[in-house]
Design an enzyme around this catalytic site. Structure first.
Site, short mmCIF file in Angstrom:
data_model
loop_
_atom_site.label_atom_id
_atom_site.label_comp_id
_atom_site.label_asym_id
_atom_site.label_seq_id
_atom_site.Cartn_x
_atom_site.Cartn_y
_atom_site.Cartn_z
CG ASP A 63 -4.93 -1.87 3.33
OD1 ASP A 63 -5.38 -2.54 4.28
OD2 ASP A 63 -4.82 -0.63 3.36
CG ASN A 107 -1.86 1.20 1.21
OD1 ASN A 107 -1.48 2.31 0.85
ND2 ASN A 107 -3.10 1.00 1.63
CG ASP A 146 0.04 5.13 6.05
OD1 ASP A 146 0.12 4.54 4.95
OD2 ASP A 146 -0.96 5.80 6.37
CG HIS A 147 0.02 0.36 4.51
ND1 HIS A 147 -0.86 -0.66 4.82
CD2 HIS A 147 -0.73 1.50 4.49
CE1 HIS A 147 -2.07 -0.17 4.97
NE2 HIS A 147 -2.02 1.14 4.78
CE1 TYR A 153 -7.00 0.84 1.19
CE2 TYR A 153 -8.17 2.17 -0.43
CZ TYR A 153 -7.62 2.02 0.83
OH TYR A 153 -7.71 3.05 1.74
#
Length: 265
Positions: free
Chosen positions: A155, A15, A255-256, A114
């Protein structure tokens, strides 16, 4: 240059949280880890703006399903063109979110997803999340019935168990941890799909996401929401799996962190 070791092929998911904003980090990761297939989520780019030329310079070919400003998924393959099978899920014709992409590449069926976040709970976004998971389950039934080696990765926006989060109490009210979300996830596993990371890390403690807020990365306050589910035909070929955690700590990172599996050819 494509890198393969002793008949083992790496399939990864990342992601990226904005393919243009994170492009230097993404290219860096591709060059350093060289997955045979890279599934990307949250590309946040319309189709015509996807920077395929940058990936082609590295030897990757790809397909993508974009959307302006949010969502969006892509499948990149090292030296081979993925052949698109399906984009989007059946069941809600009015659903225009770019969240699902399926392709054949290297003799595998690769699905990049996603899954909706679902917050706030309760509410229409959470209802949409649960409907989307049921639609995904129906599509995975169809894929499994074809008896092809398949991976559904991306994700999932589901924290499967309390072992998959730094603090169950801190996330208790979040859509990612609601009983309905977890039940829908475990129904996928009950249909015969294998959670690769959970299989190799039965005690948990493996995170794939750290929020930008409240020093989550520095304090290792993370959780696992990026998963790789393998069909029975592929689960027997699983050699190793992991998380490229160090890439989360780099400047202007997503942030992943990327997740990956290694599979015997």
């Amino acid at each position: 240059m494509r890198v393969e070791f002793l008949g083992v092929r790496k399939i990864a998911s990342f992601n990226i949280n904005g393919v243009k904003a994170r492009l230097p980090r993404l290219l860096e990761w591709l060059e350093e880890t060289r997955p045979a297939v890279a599934c990307l989520q949250e590309i946040k780019s319309q189709d015509e703006g996807f920077p395929i030329a940058e990936f082609e310079k590295l030897g990757y070919k790809g397909i993508w399903h974009g959307q302006k400003s949010f969502n969006g998924v892509a499948i990149l393959a090292d030296g081979e063109q993925p052949v698109e099978v399906q984009r989007g899920l059946d069941g809600e014709p009015e659903d225009d979110h770019s969240r699902y992409l399926e392709a054949d590449v290297f003799g595998l069926r690769v699905v990049c997803i996603y899954l909706p976040n679902g917050n706030p709970v309760p509410g229409p976004k959470f209802d949409y999340k649960l409907r989307w998971m049921e639609r995904l389950r129906r599509r995975m039934h169809t894929i499994k019935a074809e008896e092809v080696p398949a991976i559904v990765t991306g994700d999932y926006n589901v924290i499967p168990t309390d072992h998959d989060v730094w603090s169950p109490k801190a996330m208790a009210a979040d859509a990612l941890m609601q009983p309905e979300s977890r039940d829908a996830y475990f129904r996928l596993l009950g249909d015969g799909w294998t959670d690769a990371l959970a299989t190799h890390n039965p005690r948990g403690g493996v995170w794939t996401y750290w929020d930008y807020q409240a020093g989550a990365w520095q304090r290792d306050h993370g959780f696992r929401i990026d998963h790789a589910l393998l069909s029975p035909e592929l689960a027997d070929r699983l050699v190793a799996c992991g998380v490229d955690k160090s890439h989360r700590g780099r400047e202007k990172a997503s942030d992943h962190a990327p997740v990956w599996v290694q599979l015997r050819d």
